[in-house]
Design a protein around this motif. Structure first.
Motif, mmCIF file in Angstrom:
data_model
loop_
_atom_site.group_PDB
_atom_site.id
_atom_site.type_symbol
_atom_site.label_atom_id
_atom_site.label_comp_id
_atom_site.label_asym_id
_atom_site.label_seq_id
_atom_site.Cartn_x
_atom_site.Cartn_y
_atom_site.Cartn_z
ATOM 1 N N ILE A 159 73.044 75.091 70.208
ATOM 2 C CA ILE A 159 72.909 76.403 70.832
ATOM 3 C C ILE A 159 71.423 76.658 71.020
ATOM 4 O O ILE A 159 70.660 76.728 70.053
ATOM 5 C CB ILE A 159 73.553 77.501 69.967
ATOM 6 C CG1 ILE A 159 75.059 77.235 69.816
ATOM 7 C CG2 ILE A 159 73.320 78.879 70.602
ATOM 8 C CD1 ILE A 159 75.761 78.191 68.865
ATOM 9 N N ARG A 160 71.002 76.789 72.267
ATOM 10 C CA ARG A 160 69.578 76.863 72.596
ATOM 11 C C ARG A 160 69.170 78.307 72.884
ATOM 12 O O ARG A 160 69.049 78.730 74.025
ATOM 13 C CB ARG A 160 69.287 75.975 73.802
ATOM 14 C CG ARG A 160 69.643 74.507 73.620
ATOM 15 C CD ARG A 160 68.847 73.898 72.485
ATOM 16 N NE ARG A 160 69.004 72.437 72.410
ATOM 17 C CZ ARG A 160 68.495 71.699 71.443
ATOM 18 N NH1 ARG A 160 67.800 72.270 70.472
ATOM 19 N NH2 ARG A 160 68.676 70.392 71.433
ATOM 20 N N ASN A 161 68.970 79.079 71.828
ATOM 21 C CA ASN A 161 68.510 80.459 72.005
ATOM 22 C C ASN A 161 67.720 80.974 70.805
ATOM 23 O O ASN A 161 67.512 82.171 70.668
ATOM 24 C CB ASN A 161 69.699 81.396 72.251
ATOM 25 C CG ASN A 161 70.562 81.564 71.010
ATOM 26 O OD1 ASN A 161 70.511 80.764 70.081
ATOM 27 N ND2 ASN A 161 71.387 82.597 71.002
ATOM 28 N N ASP A 162 67.288 80.066 69.936
ATOM 29 C CA ASP A 162 66.661 80.480 68.693
ATOM 30 C C ASP A 162 65.178 80.797 68.874
ATOM 31 O O ASP A 162 64.541 80.336 69.817
ATOM 32 C CB ASP A 162 66.818 79.403 67.620
ATOM 33 C CG ASP A 162 66.107 78.111 68.014
ATOM 34 O OD1 ASP A 162 66.311 77.666 69.154
ATOM 35 O OD2 ASP A 162 65.354 77.553 67.196
ATOM 36 N N GLN A 163 64.660 81.572 67.966
ATOM 37 C CA GLN A 163 63.234 81.867 67.918
ATOM 38 C C GLN A 163 62.679 81.252 66.631
ATOM 39 O O GLN A 163 63.040 81.677 65.537
ATOM 40 C CB GLN A 163 62.983 83.377 67.919
ATOM 41 C CG GLN A 163 61.525 83.769 67.902
ATOM 42 C CD GLN A 163 60.826 83.451 69.216
ATOM 43 O OE1 GLN A 163 61.459 83.467 70.261
ATOM 44 N NE2 GLN A 163 59.547 83.178 69.167
ATOM 45 N N LYS A 164 61.850 80.232 66.744
ATOM 46 C CA LYS A 164 61.327 79.547 65.567
ATOM 47 C C LYS A 164 60.160 80.326 64.974
ATOM 48 O O LYS A 164 59.231 80.691 65.677
ATOM 49 C CB LYS A 164 60.874 78.132 65.952
ATOM 50 C CG LYS A 164 61.987 77.287 66.550
ATOM 51 C CD LYS A 164 61.463 75.947 67.038
ATOM 52 C CE LYS A 164 62.560 75.142 67.697
ATOM 53 N NZ LYS A 164 62.048 73.851 68.230
ATOM 54 N N GLU A 165 60.238 80.553 63.686
ATOM 55 C CA GLU A 165 59.200 81.328 63.021
ATOM 56 C C GLU A 165 57.866 80.588 63.078
ATOM 57 O O GLU A 165 57.749 79.434 62.671
ATOM 58 C CB GLU A 165 59.579 81.578 61.559
ATOM 59 C CG GLU A 165 58.620 82.510 60.836
ATOM 60 C CD GLU A 165 59.090 82.849 59.441
ATOM 61 O OE1 GLU A 165 58.317 83.470 58.716
ATOM 62 O OE2 GLU A 165 60.229 82.476 59.089
ATOM 63 N N GLY A 166 56.843 81.249 63.616
ATOM 64 C CA GLY A 166 55.516 80.666 63.672
ATOM 65 C C GLY A 166 55.328 79.657 64.786
ATOM 66 O O GLY A 166 54.264 79.079 64.931
ATOM 67 N N LYS A 167 56.372 79.421 65.592
ATOM 68 C CA LYS A 167 56.281 78.455 66.674
ATOM 69 C C LYS A 167 56.860 79.065 67.939
ATOM 70 O O LYS A 167 57.533 80.093 67.911
ATOM 71 C CB LYS A 167 57.048 77.169 66.323
ATOM 72 C CG LYS A 167 56.539 76.433 65.091
ATOM 73 C CD LYS A 167 57.364 75.180 64.851
ATOM 74 C CE LYS A 167 56.867 74.428 63.630
ATOM 75 N NZ LYS A 167 57.681 73.212 63.364
ATOM 76 N N VAL A 168 56.598 78.404 69.052
ATOM 77 C CA VAL A 168 57.203 78.843 70.304
ATOM 78 C C VAL A 168 58.678 78.486 70.272
ATOM 79 O O VAL A 168 59.044 77.328 70.089
ATOM 80 C CB VAL A 168 56.523 78.176 71.513
ATOM 81 C CG1 VAL A 168 57.243 78.557 72.798
ATOM 82 C CG2 VAL A 168 55.057 78.593 71.585
ATOM 83 N N GLY A 169 59.542 79.468 70.407
ATOM 84 C CA GLY A 169 60.971 79.207 70.420
ATOM 85 C C GLY A 169 61.488 79.069 71.843
ATOM 86 O O GLY A 169 60.737 78.744 72.764
ATOM 87 N N GLU A 170 62.774 79.350 72.010
ATOM 88 C CA GLU A 170 63.375 79.269 73.338
ATOM 89 C C GLU A 170 62.856 80.421 74.193
ATOM 90 O O GLU A 170 62.875 81.577 73.783
ATOM 91 C CB GLU A 170 64.890 79.324 73.227
ATOM 92 C CG GLU A 170 65.498 78.172 72.438
ATOM 93 C CD GLU A 170 65.343 76.832 73.144
ATOM 94 O OE1 GLU A 170 65.450 76.784 74.383
ATOM 95 O OE2 GLU A 170 65.119 75.832 72.438
ATOM 96 N N THR A 171 62.383 80.114 75.373
ATOM 97 C CA THR A 171 61.870 81.111 76.309
ATOM 98 C C THR A 171 62.586 80.949 77.641
ATOM 99 O O THR A 171 63.339 79.997 77.858
ATOM 100 C CB THR A 171 60.360 80.932 76.528
ATOM 101 O OG1 THR A 171 60.144 79.682 77.215
ATOM 102 C CG2 THR A 171 59.606 80.922 75.202
ATOM 103 N N LEU A 172 62.327 81.867 78.571
ATOM 104 C CA LEU A 172 62.936 81.754 79.900
ATOM 105 C C LEU A 172 62.470 80.484 80.596
ATOM 106 O O LEU A 172 63.254 79.802 81.272
ATOM 107 C CB LEU A 172 62.580 82.985 80.735
ATOM 108 C CG LEU A 172 63.174 84.322 80.272
ATOM 109 C CD1 LEU A 172 62.661 85.453 81.149
ATOM 110 C CD2 LEU A 172 64.693 84.275 80.300
ATOM 111 N N VAL A 173 61.204 80.151 80.446
ATOM 112 C CA VAL A 173 60.684 78.937 81.082
ATOM 113 C C VAL A 173 61.331 77.697 80.481
ATOM 114 O O VAL A 173 61.733 76.775 81.201
ATOM 115 C CB VAL A 173 59.153 78.867 80.949
ATOM 116 C CG1 VAL A 173 58.626 77.550 81.517
ATOM 117 C CG2 VAL A 173 58.500 80.044 81.653
#
Length: 256
Positions: A159-173
């Motif tokens: 599932i590709r919608n997570d926000q990784k703490e301290g890192k760039v997570g899934e974005t629109l781009v």
């Protein structure tokens, strides 16, 4: 109002989208049996062979990107739109959710990983229209993941919608990159995913455009033969609003 013929605008849109892909994933195209190859040599429709053990794009592996660092790209990508589909106050017949069996009909039996590209489950990270039903969206997406896990037991389901703490997570781009880079991309009835599939080098499947949503896309397979129309069962917004039942939604989507 003057209109630009689709046949003239389409290839410019495709070229712009592929420029984005090449810029972010410089090794976005490769030939079978080689680690990388020039993009220019592959500016053509790639053959489809669903019986092949793997397909020609650099998926099911971690690749270096210019914006996000290392990113794992999936063999197949599904854009799953659910937020506003669940809560549009005026029932509509041109929005809906694809029955899960439509994916099983089209995804290669040899797929190694499937990424479900969808909205965040954190309401604060969604636009207001999509933030009201994040819990219901999570239920539907996780149900789809279980369905795909049963249909493709050897494949990774992500599932590709997570926000990784301290890192760039899934974005629109990054969502666009995933939809453009997969060997097979399957989209919802949504304008968001209509444009990245134009740039994809693999095989792409889209819900038939209806009324105000993506009618223009119905004619694109005549010009881009790597696009294929899904004209299957759709759980439409007006039915979702009428039934007002998550149990009904799950039973309908998981049928077959």
């Amino acid at each position: 109002m003057r209109h630009i013929p689709l046949s003239l605008a389409l290839y410019d849109i495709q070229d712009d989208m592929r420029t984005i892909l090449r810029t972010i994933v410089p090794t976005s195209i490769r030939s079978s049996g080689s680690t990388s190859s020039s993009v220019a040599a592959h500016e053509k429709k790639l053959p489809t062979d669903l019986s092949a053990p793997f397909l020609p794009l650099p998926t099911h592996q971690e690749v270096k990107t210019t914006l996000f660092g290392p990113v794992f790209l999936d063999d197949a990508a599904i854009h799953f739109r659910c937020g506003d589909v669940l809560n549009i106050t005026t029932p509509r017949g041109d929005y809906g959710i694809t029955r899960f069996a439509e994916y099983k009909k089209r995804i290669s039996p040899h797929v190694r990983s499937i990424g479900i590209v969808t909205q965040p489950f954190d309401a604060s990270r969604n636009r207001p229209l999509d933030s009201q039903n994040t819990k219901d969206c999570k239920i539907l997406v996780e149900s789809l993941a279980r369905y795909l896990g049963r249909a493709y037991p050897a494949a990774q389901i992500n599932i590709r919608n997570d926000q990784k703490e301290g890192k760039v997570g899934e974005t629109l781009v990054l969502a666009y990159v995933r939809l453009m880079a997969a060997n097979q991309t399957l989209t919802s009835l949504s304008s968001f995913s209509a444009f990245p599939i134009l740039a994809n080098y693999g095989e792409n499947y889209f819900e038939r455009g209806r009324m105000l949503v993506n009618q223009w896309l119905n004619n694109v397979p005549l010009l881009l033969p790597h696009l294929h129309q899904i004209n299957g069962d759709l759980l439409r917004n007006h039915r979702i609003m009428k039934e007002n039942s998550m149990e009904f939604n799950l039973q309908w989507l998981n049928l077959y």
